[in-house]
Design an enzyme around this catalytic site. Structure first.
Site, PDB file in Angstrom:
ATOM      1  N   TRP A 100      60.768 148.409  27.780  1.00  0.00           N
ATOM      2  CA  TRP A 100      61.939 148.152  26.937  1.00  0.00           C
ATOM      3  C   TRP A 100      62.645 146.880  27.370  1.00  0.00           C
ATOM      4  O   TRP A 100      63.107 146.112  26.529  1.00  0.00           O
ATOM      5  CB  TRP A 100      62.895 149.344  26.943  1.00  0.00           C
ATOM      6  CG  TRP A 100      62.293 150.568  26.302  1.00  0.00           C
ATOM      7  CD1 TRP A 100      62.049 151.765  26.899  1.00  0.00           C
ATOM      8  CD2 TRP A 100      61.852 150.709  24.946  1.00  0.00           C
ATOM      9  NE1 TRP A 100      61.483 152.636  25.999  1.00  0.00           N
ATOM     10  CE2 TRP A 100      61.341 152.029  24.804  1.00  0.00           C
ATOM     11  CE3 TRP A 100      61.827 149.854  23.836  1.00  0.00           C
ATOM     12  CZ2 TRP A 100      60.825 152.503  23.592  1.00  0.00           C
ATOM     13  CZ3 TRP A 100      61.304 150.336  22.633  1.00  0.00           C
ATOM     14  CH2 TRP A 100      60.819 151.638  22.522  1.00  0.00           C
ATOM     15  N   ASP A 170      71.030 148.547  28.483  1.00  0.00           N
ATOM     16  CA  ASP A 170      70.413 149.447  27.515  1.00  0.00           C
ATOM     17  C   ASP A 170      70.384 150.825  28.184  1.00  0.00           C
ATOM     18  O   ASP A 170      69.620 151.055  29.111  1.00  0.00           O
ATOM     19  CB  ASP A 170      68.991 148.955  27.209  1.00  0.00           C
ATOM     20  CG  ASP A 170      68.214 149.910  26.301  1.00  0.00           C
ATOM     21  OD1 ASP A 170      68.762 150.964  25.911  1.00  0.00           O
ATOM     22  OD2 ASP A 170      67.043 149.597  25.990  1.00  0.00           O
ATOM     23  N   LYS A 194      67.979 160.220  22.217  1.00  0.00           N
ATOM     24  CA  LYS A 194      67.520 160.828  23.466  1.00  0.00           C
ATOM     25  C   LYS A 194      68.559 161.795  24.027  1.00  0.00           C
ATOM     26  O   LYS A 194      68.277 162.955  24.236  1.00  0.00           O
ATOM     27  CB  LYS A 194      67.170 159.753  24.486  1.00  0.00           C
ATOM     28  CG  LYS A 194      65.779 159.181  24.262  1.00  0.00           C
ATOM     29  CD  LYS A 194      65.748 157.750  23.879  1.00  0.00           C
ATOM     30  CE  LYS A 194      64.358 157.321  23.440  1.00  0.00           C
ATOM     31  NZ  LYS A 194      64.239 155.881  23.356  1.00  0.00           N
TER      32      LYS A 194
HETATM   33  C1  LIG Z   1      63.827 154.705  23.028  1.00  0.00           C
HETATM   34  C2  LIG Z   1      64.318 153.482  23.671  1.00  0.00           C
HETATM   35  C3  LIG Z   1      64.508 152.293  22.958  1.00  0.00           C
HETATM   36  C4  LIG Z   1      64.145 152.147  21.497  1.00  0.00           C
HETATM   37  O1  LIG Z   1      65.092 152.712  20.695  1.00  0.00           O
HETATM   38  P1  LIG Z   1      65.031 152.589  19.097  1.00  0.00           P
HETATM   39  O2  LIG Z   1      66.261 153.330  18.709  1.00  0.00           O
HETATM   40  O3  LIG Z   1      63.754 153.230  18.660  1.00  0.00           O
HETATM   41  O4  LIG Z   1      65.076 151.159  18.740  1.00  0.00           O
HETATM   42  C5  LIG Z   1      65.032 151.212  23.625  1.00  0.00           C
HETATM   43  N1  LIG Z   1      65.351 151.280  24.921  1.00  0.00           N
HETATM   44  C6  LIG Z   1      65.163 152.410  25.653  1.00  0.00           C
HETATM   45  C7  LIG Z   1      65.540 152.432  27.090  1.00  0.00           C
HETATM   46  C8  LIG Z   1      64.643 153.541  25.044  1.00  0.00           C
HETATM   47  O5  LIG Z   1      64.469 154.661  25.761  1.00  0.00           O
END
Ligand SMILES: *Cc1c(COP(=O)(O)O)cnc(C)c1O
Length: 358
Positions: A100, A170, A194
């Site tokens: 990511w 993030d 999540k």
């Molecule tokens: C799942 C995830 C993403 C992607 O998220 P989307 O909502 O599908 O764009 C980005 N960063 C992390 C750390 C993730 O776990």
């Protein structure tokens, strides 16, 4: 119920799902469901503002920060952050700890200059760089980290000192899993699917003075100020996702807030890591010990054949989503906030039992 270890979208608290079901057809006496309400009406507005205020409460977000609800997932934030904060001639610092962060870096490279201030790629992202492996210059536009690496199963347990530069995180896969000091950050973003709710809404927490210094040239929807100035109601927000987010936040509050959630998460992760550590190498954790994630437990078995047998049997026993991400293979149990202790105990028991048979 399934033992849901999906990486995202992921398990939601059962009491939340039941509450949603109970009031779905006739929301609070309106004679309509939540998804049929106008986003400009007072019934929806109360839902919207409630979710927002619960985030302030649970994460102790200071008043000089805005909480925004945007769409496009964390993936759009990969682009929005540099579009707003990577002015020409400046350099953004990305610390790479997994897929990511690599994706976030790729988007920033399209916008401006970037610098890799640290990376754990040399050991297949099995660790988090230590302070002496990180370099941040005071004139960097911002420093970007991924607080929990969903795919590799590592997590920052102490955030880097950003050397006076705004820190951007993030937190898609560990927001609300532990207390954080929001004032350490310029911006935090997290896709909801999540730990916070269903897919469709992304939470952004942003320091107001930094937000106001952002580039002005961007399309309206891609400016943080647009969403901040309109209470995230500039256009139609994902009303159902925000409603469910509010319910998940109420649930976490009812457990005793993030401290209580943390205690539960620690105990859940401990069960699975103990099963790995006490297996004499039968199960091998991917992450180095100090970097282990409380949210995603990644491990492999001695050989591919045994591993596919393990995954097959796990599936047959009702464990969902235990296969690792397609890019790294192996096994992964995602144990986000809403995954109950009993599911982790059942998986632990299965791991022990499978090992004794093989
Ligand atoms: C799942 C995830 C993403 C992607 O998220 P989307 O909502 O599908 O764009 C980005 N960063 C992390 C750390 C993730 O776990």
């Amino acid at each position: 119920m399934a033992y849901n270890f999906n990486a995202g979208p992921a398990a939601l608290p059962l009491p939340v799902l039941e509450a949603v079901q109970a009031e779905f057809v006739n929301f609070k006496g309106t004679g309509m469901s939540i998804v049929e309400l106008s986003h400009r009406g007072k019934d929806y507005e109360a839902v919207h503002n409630h979710a927002k205020s619960m985030l302030y409460k649970l994460l102790s977000i200071p008043d000089d920060y805005e909480v925004l609800f945007v769409q496009g997932g964390a993936s759009l934030q990969f682009a929005m952050v540099p579009m707003n904060f990577l002015a020409s001639g400046r350099t953004a610092n990305y610390i790479l700890t997994g897929s990511w962060s690599e994706k976030a870096l790729k988007e920033a490279e399209k916008i401006g200059n970037t610098y890799i201030g640290g990376s754990s790629e040399d050991r297949n992202y099995s660790y988090i760089p230590s302070p002496d492996q990180i370099q941040i210059e005071p004139d960097h536009a911002y420093v970007h980290i991924t607080s929990n690496n969903t795919i590799f199963g590592t997590q920052w347990h102490q955030f880097p000192d950003p050397n006076g530069v705004p820190l951007v995180a993030d937190m898609s896969s560990d927001i609300l899993s532990r207390p954080i000091d929001v004032s350490q950050f310029g911006l935090i973003y997290a896709g909801a699917q999540k730990n916070l709710g269903p897919a469709g809404v992304t939470v952004v927490i942003i320091r107001r003075d930094w937000m106001e210094a952002a580039a002005d040239k961007n399309p309206i929807m891609l400016k943080y100020t647009t969403h901040a100035n309109a209470n995230s109601l500039y256009n139609t927000p994902p009303t159902f996702a925000i409603y469910l987010l509010g319910k998940v936040l109420d649930w976490a509050d009812g457990l005793g807030g993030v401290e209580a959630v943390l205690a539960q998460n620690k105990a859940k992760a401990q069960l699975l890591y103990d099963a790995i550590d006490e297996s004499d190498g039968f199960y091998q954790g991917h992450a180095e010990r100090e970097a282990r994630s409380m949210m995603n437990v990644t491990f492999t078995l001695a050989d591919k054949e045994l591993e596919s047998k393990f995954l097959q049997e796990a599936k047959a026993r009702g464990f969902v989503g235990v296969n690792g991400h397609r890019s790294v293979g192996g096994c992964r149990a995602s144990i986000y906030n809403a995954v109950p202790m009993e599911a982790c105990e059942a998986l632990r028991d299965f791991m022990i039992e499978f090992r004794s048979r093989n």
